[in-house]
Design a protein around this motif. Structure first.
Motif, PDB file in Angstrom:
ATOM      1  N   ASN A  27       0.820  -1.208   0.000  1.00 15.47           N
ATOM      2  CA  ASN A  27       0.000   0.000   0.000  1.00 15.47           C
ATOM      3  C   ASN A  27       0.855   1.260   0.000  1.00 15.47           C
ATOM      4  O   ASN A  27       0.416   2.309  -0.455  1.00 15.47           O
ATOM      5  N   ASP A  28       2.073   1.166   0.569  1.00 13.13           N
ATOM      6  CA  ASP A  28       2.876   2.366   0.713  1.00 13.13           C
ATOM      7  C   ASP A  28       4.366   2.171   0.457  1.00 13.13           C
ATOM      8  O   ASP A  28       4.936   2.823  -0.371  1.00 13.13           O
ATOM      9  N   PHE A  29       5.005   1.282   1.177  1.00 15.47           N
ATOM     10  CA  PHE A  29       6.442   1.073   1.033  1.00 15.47           C
ATOM     11  C   PHE A  29       6.722  -0.361   0.634  1.00 15.47           C
ATOM     12  O   PHE A  29       5.990  -1.272   1.012  1.00 15.47           O
ATOM     13  N   VAL A  30       7.792  -0.554  -0.117  1.00 15.37           N
ATOM     14  CA  VAL A  30       8.280  -1.894  -0.399  1.00 15.37           C
ATOM     15  C   VAL A  30       9.759  -1.919  -0.022  1.00 15.37           C
ATOM     16  O   VAL A  30      10.487  -0.950  -0.245  1.00 15.37           O
ATOM     17  N   THR A  31      10.166  -2.998   0.601  1.00 11.92           N
ATOM     18  CA  THR A  31      11.558  -3.153   1.016  1.00 11.92           C
ATOM     19  C   THR A  31      12.163  -4.311   0.252  1.00 11.92           C
ATOM     20  O   THR A  31      11.572  -5.387   0.161  1.00 11.92           O
ATOM     21  N   CYS A  32      13.332  -4.072  -0.311  1.00 13.18           N
ATOM     22  CA  CYS A  32      14.039  -5.161  -0.983  1.00 13.18           C
ATOM     23  C   CYS A  32      15.353  -5.394  -0.257  1.00 13.18           C
ATOM     24  O   CYS A  32      16.095  -4.462   0.041  1.00 13.18           O
ATOM     25  N   ASP A  33      15.568  -6.635   0.079  1.00 14.82           N
ATOM     26  CA  ASP A  33      16.819  -7.055   0.707  1.00 14.82           C
ATOM     27  C   ASP A  33      17.705  -7.594  -0.405  1.00 14.82           C
ATOM     28  O   ASP A  33      17.310  -8.504  -1.125  1.00 14.82           O
ATOM     29  N   LEU A  34      18.874  -7.005  -0.545  1.00 11.41           N
ATOM     30  CA  LEU A  34      19.742  -7.473  -1.609  1.00 11.41           C
ATOM     31  C   LEU A  34      21.086  -7.884  -1.050  1.00 11.41           C
ATOM     32  O   LEU A  34      21.576  -7.292  -0.096  1.00 11.41           O
ATOM     33  N   TYR A  35      21.630  -8.935  -1.651  1.00 13.00           N
ATOM     34  CA  TYR A  35      22.928  -9.450  -1.245  1.00 13.00           C
ATOM     35  C   TYR A  35      23.953  -9.027  -2.283  1.00 13.00           C
ATOM     36  O   TYR A  35      23.815  -9.339  -3.468  1.00 13.00           O
ATOM     37  N   ALA A  36      24.972  -8.298  -1.840  1.00 13.78           N
ATOM     38  CA  ALA A  36      26.027  -7.832  -2.742  1.00 13.78           C
ATOM     39  C   ALA A  36      27.294  -8.650  -2.525  1.00 13.78           C
ATOM     40  O   ALA A  36      27.705  -8.861  -1.389  1.00 13.78           O
ATOM     41  N   LYS A  37      27.877  -9.096  -3.634  1.00 10.74           N
ATOM     42  CA  LYS A  37      29.119  -9.866  -3.556  1.00 10.74           C
ATOM     43  C   LYS A  37      30.332  -8.973  -3.367  1.00 10.74           C
ATOM     44  O   LYS A  37      31.407  -9.445  -3.018  1.00 10.74           O
ATOM     45  N   SER A  38      30.127  -7.662  -3.626  1.00  6.50           N
ATOM     46  CA  SER A  38      31.207  -6.699  -3.415  1.00  6.50           C
ATOM     47  C   SER A  38      30.602  -5.314  -3.208  1.00  6.50           C
ATOM     48  O   SER A  38      29.416  -5.108  -3.447  1.00  6.50           O
ATOM     49  N   ARG A  39      31.422  -4.385  -2.765  1.00  5.35           N
ATOM     50  CA  ARG A  39      30.960  -3.009  -2.551  1.00  5.35           C
ATOM     51  C   ARG A  39      30.749  -2.333  -3.890  1.00  5.35           C
ATOM     52  O   ARG A  39      31.431  -2.626  -4.862  1.00  5.35           O
ATOM     53  N   GLY A  40      29.774  -1.396  -3.931  1.00  4.43           N
ATOM     54  CA  GLY A  40      29.583  -0.648  -5.164  1.00  4.43           C
ATOM     55  C   GLY A  40      28.208  -0.016  -5.220  1.00  4.43           C
ATOM     56  O   GLY A  40      27.408  -0.135  -4.291  1.00  4.43           O
ATOM     57  N   ASN A  41      27.940   0.655  -6.318  1.00  3.93           N
ATOM     58  CA  ASN A  41      26.668   1.332  -6.506  1.00  3.93           C
ATOM     59  C   ASN A  41      25.643   0.425  -7.160  1.00  3.93           C
ATOM     60  O   ASN A  41      25.972  -0.378  -8.032  1.00  3.93           O
ATOM     61  N   VAL A  42      24.404   0.609  -6.728  1.00  2.00           N
ATOM     62  CA  VAL A  42      23.263  -0.094  -7.291  1.00  2.00           C
ATOM     63  C   VAL A  42      22.257   0.970  -7.709  1.00  2.00           C
ATOM     64  O   VAL A  42      21.955   1.880  -6.940  1.00  2.00           O
ATOM     65  N   ASP A  43      21.780   0.883  -8.952  1.00  4.63           N
ATOM     66  CA  ASP A  43      20.752   1.796  -9.436  1.00  4.63           C
ATOM     67  C   ASP A  43      19.397   1.134  -9.263  1.00  4.63           C
ATOM     68  O   ASP A  43      19.211  -0.019  -9.645  1.00  4.63           O
ATOM     69  N   ILE A  44      18.440   1.883  -8.700  1.00  2.00           N
ATOM     70  CA  ILE A  44      17.097   1.366  -8.446  1.00  2.00           C
ATOM     71  C   ILE A  44      16.113   2.233  -9.216  1.00  2.00           C
ATOM     72  O   ILE A  44      16.134   3.448  -9.094  1.00  2.00           O
ATOM     73  N   GLU A  45      15.273   1.589 -10.025  1.00  2.00           N
ATOM     74  CA  GLU A  45      14.237   2.304 -10.777  1.00  2.00           C
ATOM     75  C   GLU A  45      12.907   1.606 -10.574  1.00  2.00           C
ATOM     76  O   GLU A  45      12.839   0.381 -10.527  1.00  2.00           O
TER      77      GLU A  45
END
Length: 83
Positions: A10-28
């Motif tokens: 209804n309002d917020f969605v949370t995504c848990d993501l596992y990163a194999k290394s440090r860095g930037n992630v773009d979310i659209e």
């Protein structure tokens, strides 16, 4: 992404993501017409990171969450239903 909740939302969605290394992630967040209605770049550390997307101001419908790992250019898509 290891978990996407709540879906539908209804309002917020949370995504848990596992990163194999440090860095930037773009979310659209893309609506059914193909327009980007939300975007941001997030720096993530190695391991699991929780990212929250506010969908409160969006109309009900089906959206695509596009997550791009900048280091590899890999795109992943998830369907989200907004009540």
């Amino acid at each position: 992404i290891t978990n996407l909740h709540p879906n539908p939302t209804n309002d917020f969605v949370t995504c848990d993501l596992y990163a194999k290394s440090r860095g930037n992630v773009d979310i659209e967040l893309i609506d059914y017409t193909g327009h980007t209605v939300y975007s941001r770049t997030q720096f993530v550390e190695y391991g699991t990171t929780s990212l929250t997307v506010n969908m409160d101001n969006l109309v009900s419908g089906v959206y695509l969450l596009k997550v791009t790992i900048e280091k590899t250019g890999k795109n992943v898509f998830y369907k989200i239903i907004k009540n």
